[in-house]
Design an enzyme around this catalytic site. Structure first.
Site, mmCIF file in Angstrom:
data_model
loop_
_atom_site.group_PDB
_atom_site.id
_atom_site.type_symbol
_atom_site.label_atom_id
_atom_site.label_comp_id
_atom_site.label_asym_id
_atom_site.label_seq_id
_atom_site.Cartn_x
_atom_site.Cartn_y
_atom_site.Cartn_z
ATOM 1 N N ASP A 34 0.830 -1.205 0.000
ATOM 2 C CA ASP A 34 0.000 0.000 0.000
ATOM 3 C C ASP A 34 0.864 1.254 0.000
ATOM 4 O OD1 ASP A 34 -2.603 1.508 0.507
ATOM 5 O OD2 ASP A 34 -1.451 2.044 2.290
ATOM 6 N N GLU A 106 -1.822 -5.441 -3.417
ATOM 7 C CA GLU A 106 -0.922 -4.700 -2.532
ATOM 8 C C GLU A 106 0.091 -5.633 -1.879
ATOM 9 O OE1 GLU A 106 -3.686 -0.897 -1.281
ATOM 10 O OE2 GLU A 106 -3.637 -2.616 0.061
#
Length: 217
Positions: A34, A106
């Site tokens: 992320d 992610e």
């Protein structure tokens, strides 16, 4: 000799599998992924749109990193077919699959970051998001909101969305939804989640309604 694929296996391991079999799952890698995604997308938008203010850039970034956008990337790579799930994890709701697909993207970015370095991870983001960056909009039109406003203005009512069917394998479902004005079906839409199918139905209904209005003008 250490396992060269351990990070990637971890990135594709759900907590339900880890609970049943032991070992790490993707959450910590997702945290790293992320971070590299947010930074790289921010840099790409900053370079692509030199006239945009920070608020506009932030809204564009939000569109590019939301779960639905990441799920599209996961579907292109067919990631959900590779994930290790526990025996009791059904992922029956489309929203659960969308969230899982976003998490996997992610997590894989986090694994690439640790395994091959930040420049390779950034290059992956640049390659996968290149077209999306070019098409980024600060205030994308929400077809469901646009349809609701149109029907309220013309008819004093709101659209009614009804589930028609779900097809396809569990790892790549296809939802079909119809949108109605009273008892009249306006359009049908499809998507990998109920939200996506509703948006597609609303978009198609807007085309039909606007075409009808143009013919009457």
């Amino acid at each position: 000799m250490s396992d060269p694929f351990a990070l990637y296996r971890q990135a594709l391991t759900h907590r339900s599998w880890a609970a049943e079999n032991g070992g790490a799952w993707y959450e910590r890698l997702e945290f790293l992924g992320d971070a590299v995604l947010q930074l790289t997308i921010s840099e790409l938008l900053y370079a692509r749109f030199p006239q945009d203010d920070p608020g506009t850039l932030t809204r564009k970034r939000q569109q590019l990193v939301q779960n639905e956008a990441l799920a599209e990337i996961a579907q292109e790579l067919d990631l959900i077919s590779l994930v290790r799930l526990g025996k009791g994890e059904a992922l029956s709701r489309p929203e659960e699959r969308v969230k899982l697909q976003a998490d996997l993207v992610e997590a894989l970015l986090g694994a690439i970051l640790l395994d091959q370095g930040v420049e390779v991870a950034r290059a992956v983001v640049q390659a996968r998001w290149a077209r999306r960056i070019q098409d980024a909009r600060a205030d994308p039109v929400n077809p469901k909101i646009a349809l609701q406003e149109l029907l309220q203005k013309r008819h004093g009512t709101v659209p009614d969305y009804r589930d028609i069917q779900q097809s396809g394998p569990d790892h790549r479902p296809q939802m079909e939804v119809a949108v109605f004005l009273g008892d009249e079906e306006l359009a049908r839409g499809q998507g990998s989640s109920k939200k996506a199918a509703q948006n597609d139905a609303a978009r198609r209904a807007l085309v039909v309604l606007r075409a009808d209005r143009a013919r009457m003008a």
